[in-house]
Motif scaffolding. Structure first.
Motif, PDB file in Angstrom:
ATOM      1  N   PHE A 236     115.025-134.593 -42.860  1.00 43.17           N
ATOM      2  CA  PHE A 236     113.736-134.182 -43.413  1.00 43.17           C
ATOM      3  C   PHE A 236     112.678-135.230 -43.121  1.00 43.17           C
ATOM      4  CE2 PHE A 236     114.642-130.388 -45.778  1.00 43.17           C
ATOM      5  CZ  PHE A 236     113.396-129.892 -46.126  1.00 43.17           C
ATOM      6  N   GLU A 237     113.046-136.488 -43.344  1.00 45.85           N
ATOM      7  CA  GLU A 237     112.095-137.575 -43.092  1.00 45.85           C
ATOM      8  C   GLU A 237     111.708-137.605 -41.618  1.00 45.85           C
ATOM      9  OE1 GLU A 237     111.474-142.253 -44.343  1.00 45.85           O
ATOM     10  OE2 GLU A 237     113.345-141.215 -44.803  1.00 45.85           O
ATOM     11  N   GLN A 238     112.653-137.368 -40.722  1.00 51.76           N
ATOM     12  CA  GLN A 238     112.358-137.360 -39.290  1.00 51.76           C
ATOM     13  C   GLN A 238     111.382-136.232 -38.930  1.00 51.76           C
ATOM     14  OE1 GLN A 238     116.568-137.183 -38.088  1.00 51.76           O
ATOM     15  NE2 GLN A 238     116.211-139.005 -36.835  1.00 51.76           N
ATOM     16  N   VAL A 239     111.643-135.037 -39.422  1.00 54.99           N
ATOM     17  CA  VAL A 239     110.777-133.903 -39.102  1.00 54.99           C
ATOM     18  C   VAL A 239     109.377-134.115 -39.664  1.00 54.99           C
ATOM     19  CG1 VAL A 239     110.395-131.436 -39.467  1.00 54.99           C
ATOM     20  CG2 VAL A 239     112.697-132.269 -38.943  1.00 54.99           C
ATOM     21  N   LEU A 240     109.299-134.528 -40.920  1.00 50.12           N
ATOM     22  CA  LEU A 240     107.993-134.724 -41.551  1.00 50.12           C
ATOM     23  C   LEU A 240     107.237-135.876 -40.888  1.00 50.12           C
ATOM     24  CD1 LEU A 240     109.076-134.289 -45.280  1.00 50.12           C
ATOM     25  CD2 LEU A 240     107.830-132.631 -43.877  1.00 50.12           C
ATOM     26  N   ALA A 241     107.961-136.940 -40.526  1.00 49.05           N
ATOM     27  CA  ALA A 241     107.315-138.072 -39.848  1.00 49.05           C
ATOM     28  C   ALA A 241     106.796-137.660 -38.481  1.00 49.05           C
ATOM     29  CB  ALA A 241     108.290-139.241 -39.727  1.00 49.05           C
ATOM     30  N   TYR A 242     107.552-136.818 -37.786  1.00 47.96           N
ATOM     31  CA  TYR A 242     107.101-136.346 -36.477  1.00 47.96           C
ATOM     32  C   TYR A 242     105.790-135.576 -36.608  1.00 47.96           C
ATOM     33  CZ  TYR A 242     106.687-133.591 -32.253  1.00 47.96           C
ATOM     34  OH  TYR A 242     106.186-133.002 -31.112  1.00 47.96           O
ATOM     35  N   ILE A 243     105.745-134.633 -37.550  1.00 49.23           N
ATOM     36  CA  ILE A 243     104.527-133.833 -37.731  1.00 49.23           C
ATOM     37  C   ILE A 243     103.357-134.725 -38.135  1.00 49.23           C
ATOM     38  CG2 ILE A 243     103.453-132.028 -39.134  1.00 49.23           C
ATOM     39  CD1 ILE A 243     106.226-130.723 -39.363  1.00 49.23           C
ATOM     40  N   THR A 244     103.619-135.663 -39.045  1.00 48.63           N
ATOM     41  CA  THR A 244     102.555-136.538 -39.540  1.00 48.63           C
ATOM     42  C   THR A 244     102.063-137.497 -38.459  1.00 48.63           C
ATOM     43  OG1 THR A 244     103.502-136.430 -41.767  1.00 48.63           O
ATOM     44  CG2 THR A 244     101.962-138.221 -41.322  1.00 48.63           C
ATOM     45  N   THR A 245     102.986-138.109 -37.742  1.00 46.43           N
ATOM     46  CA  THR A 245     102.626-139.129 -36.755  1.00 46.43           C
ATOM     47  C   THR A 245     101.933-138.527 -35.530  1.00 46.43           C
ATOM     48  OG1 THR A 245     104.500-140.485 -37.470  1.00 46.43           O
ATOM     49  CG2 THR A 245     103.504-141.007 -35.328  1.00 46.43           C
ATOM     50  N   THR A 246     102.464-137.432 -35.025  1.00 36.60           N
ATOM     51  CA  THR A 246     101.872-136.819 -33.832  1.00 36.60           C
ATOM     52  C   THR A 246     100.662-135.959 -34.178  1.00 36.60           C
ATOM     53  OG1 THR A 246     103.243-134.816 -33.971  1.00 36.60           O
ATOM     54  CG2 THR A 246     104.147-136.704 -32.744  1.00 36.60           C
ATOM     55  N   GLY A 247     100.540-135.571 -35.427  1.00 37.55           N
ATOM     56  CA  GLY A 247      99.463-134.665 -35.808  1.00 37.55           C
ATOM     57  C   GLY A 247      99.591-133.310 -35.133  1.00 37.55           C
ATOM     58  N   LEU A 248     100.786-133.028 -34.620  1.00 33.94           N
ATOM     59  CA  LEU A 248     101.040-131.795 -33.858  1.00 33.94           C
ATOM     60  C   LEU A 248     100.071-131.656 -32.684  1.00 33.94           C
ATOM     61  CD1 LEU A 248     101.883-129.210 -36.673  1.00 33.94           C
ATOM     62  CD2 LEU A 248     103.477-130.321 -35.073  1.00 33.94           C
ATOM     63  N   GLN A 249      99.680-132.797 -32.118  1.00 33.37           N
ATOM     64  CA  GLN A 249      98.767-132.782 -30.983  1.00 33.37           C
ATOM     65  C   GLN A 249      99.479-133.073 -29.661  1.00 33.37           C
ATOM     66  OE1 GLN A 249      95.864-135.595 -32.903  1.00 33.37           O
ATOM     67  NE2 GLN A 249      94.375-133.981 -32.427  1.00 33.37           N
ATOM     68  N   THR A 250     100.800-133.241 -29.722  1.00 34.21           N
ATOM     69  CA  THR A 250     101.595-133.436 -28.520  1.00 34.21           C
ATOM     70  C   THR A 250     102.255-132.118 -28.151  1.00 34.21           C
ATOM     71  OG1 THR A 250     102.069-135.721 -29.163  1.00 34.21           O
ATOM     72  CG2 THR A 250     103.491-134.728 -27.492  1.00 34.21           C
ATOM     73  N   PRO A 251     102.023-131.595 -26.954  1.00 35.68           N
ATOM     74  CA  PRO A 251     102.621-130.313 -26.582  1.00 35.68           C
ATOM     75  C   PRO A 251     104.148-130.360 -26.646  1.00 35.68           C
ATOM     76  CG  PRO A 251     100.872-130.882 -25.049  1.00 35.68           C
ATOM     77  CD  PRO A 251     101.108-132.095 -25.900  1.00 35.68           C
ATOM     78  N   ILE A 252     104.739-129.272 -27.090  1.00 33.28           N
ATOM     79  CA  ILE A 252     106.190-129.109 -27.117  1.00 33.28           C
ATOM     80  C   ILE A 252     106.550-128.026 -26.108  1.00 33.28           C
ATOM     81  CG2 ILE A 252     108.156-128.322 -28.479  1.00 33.28           C
ATOM     82  CD1 ILE A 252     106.900-129.588 -30.925  1.00 33.28           C
TER      83      ILE A 252
END
Length: 332
Positions: A236-252
């Motif tokens: 959970f911490e990994q997923v939430l940190a990913y969304i928070t850190t990248t701001g969902l601005q990195t294409p997947i």
């Protein structure tokens, strides 16, 4: 401060089993009602001109084993893909959803009212009032391609390439490697976003978006560590940190079924590409305000998870996780 972590993998797993996962009896009733619809729909499509029914396939969260048990009054969801072949070259594809809407109404006759049938962007939604089940039937134009490739037709008449078979293979391949913790983590994340939406009705986050974020982290890891599907608090911490850190601005982007260089440049605020269709950004309708709202929700949840990891008492740790899952946590 205690060195003990009060909310462990076992705690979250029990919560999932008791409050999040679909119960066996509920799943059985869902399958029975979907099978009834499929059998009856075959009859009514065959009796009407315009399209021939090629096959009916279970799709969506139920087929992926990522559906969650809904709260009272919400109903449950099931998805069916109706693969159709055009039998009339002069038919207007833009009216395909209306055509299917009429066929679905014929299945239930006078036992249901018109309001129980709703046309969305890609599907016809059917609400069964007795059970609370909501079934989405998505028409897919079948062109004979392998792997059940076909085209969803939007209400505007636009074609969108899809494949139930490849979407299921995409998640199944990862689940085989990761184990049962992979789909259950997705279910827990869906439960979190459901609670977040109940508190903020303007929050947007479709479940497919979460599924693809989890798939991306399984493929790439986060800060040098793999996605910890055997340790839900860490995952959970990994997923939430990913969304928070990248701001969902990195294409997947995923390279399972097409070359990643087939993706076209876009200015969409969130870019998460359908693993089956390189022309379909599944978040293309999200505005930058939508993106920021989702990132803020993830950041708030991350604060709660981080605090819970070092909380001095079990009560304090549980209170922190209730910010994610609501008052039912830990559901024992």
């Amino acid at each position: 401060m205690s060195d003990e972590t009060h909310v462990t993998h076992a705690v979250l797993r029990r919560f999932a089993e008791n409050w999040v996962n679909v119960a066996k009896e509920q799943a059985k009733r869902r399958r029975e009602q979907v099978n009834h619809l499929k059998a009856r729909l075959e009859v009514h499509v065959a009796a009407n001109p315009g399209y021939d029914l090629v096959k009916l396939r279970a799709s969506g969260s139920t087929a992926k084993h990522t559906s969650i048990s809904r709260r009272r009054g919400e109903g449950s969801d099931a998805d069916v893909a109706a693969y159709l072949r055009c039998a009339d070259p002069d038919i207007d594809e833009a009216k395909l959803l209306e055509w299917l809407w009429e066929r679905c109404q014929e299945v239930y006759g006078k036992t249901k009212v018109a309001d129980d049938f709703v046309i969305s962007q890609h599907a016809v939604g059917i609400t069964l009032r007795g059970s609370g089940l909501k079934i989405d039937v998505a028409p897919v134009l079948y062109t004979g391609e392998e792997d059940d490739k076909g085209f969803l037709v939007t209400r505007q008449g636009q074609r969108v390439l899809t494949s139930v078979t490849l979407h299921l293979r995409f998640i199944r391949d990862r689940r085989k490697l990761a184990g049962p913790g992979y789909p259950e983590l997705i279910r827990l994340l869906k439960a979190w976003i459901r609670e977040a939406k109940s508190r903020d009705p303007q929050l947007r986050c479709k479940s497919f978006l979460l599924e693809l974020v989890v798939a991306h982290l399984w493929d790439t890891g986060w800060h040098g560590a793999g996605l910890q599907v055997a340790d839900y608090p860490v995952a959970f911490e990994q997923v939430l940190a990913y969304i928070t850190t990248t701001g969902l601005q990195t294409p997947i982007v995923f390279g399972d079924f097409y070359a990643t260089d087939e993706i076209s440049a876009t200015s969409d605020p969130i870019q998460i590409w359908d693993p089956v269709n390189p022309e379909n950004n599944i978040a293309s309708s999200y505005t930058d305000a939508n993106r920021k709202r989702l990132v803020e929700a993830a950041a708030s949840a991350l604060d709660s998870v981080s605090w819970a990891a070092t909380a001095p008492t079990q009560g304090a740790a549980y209170d922190a996780w209730r910010e994610l899952f609501g008052p039912s946590f830990p559901g024992e």
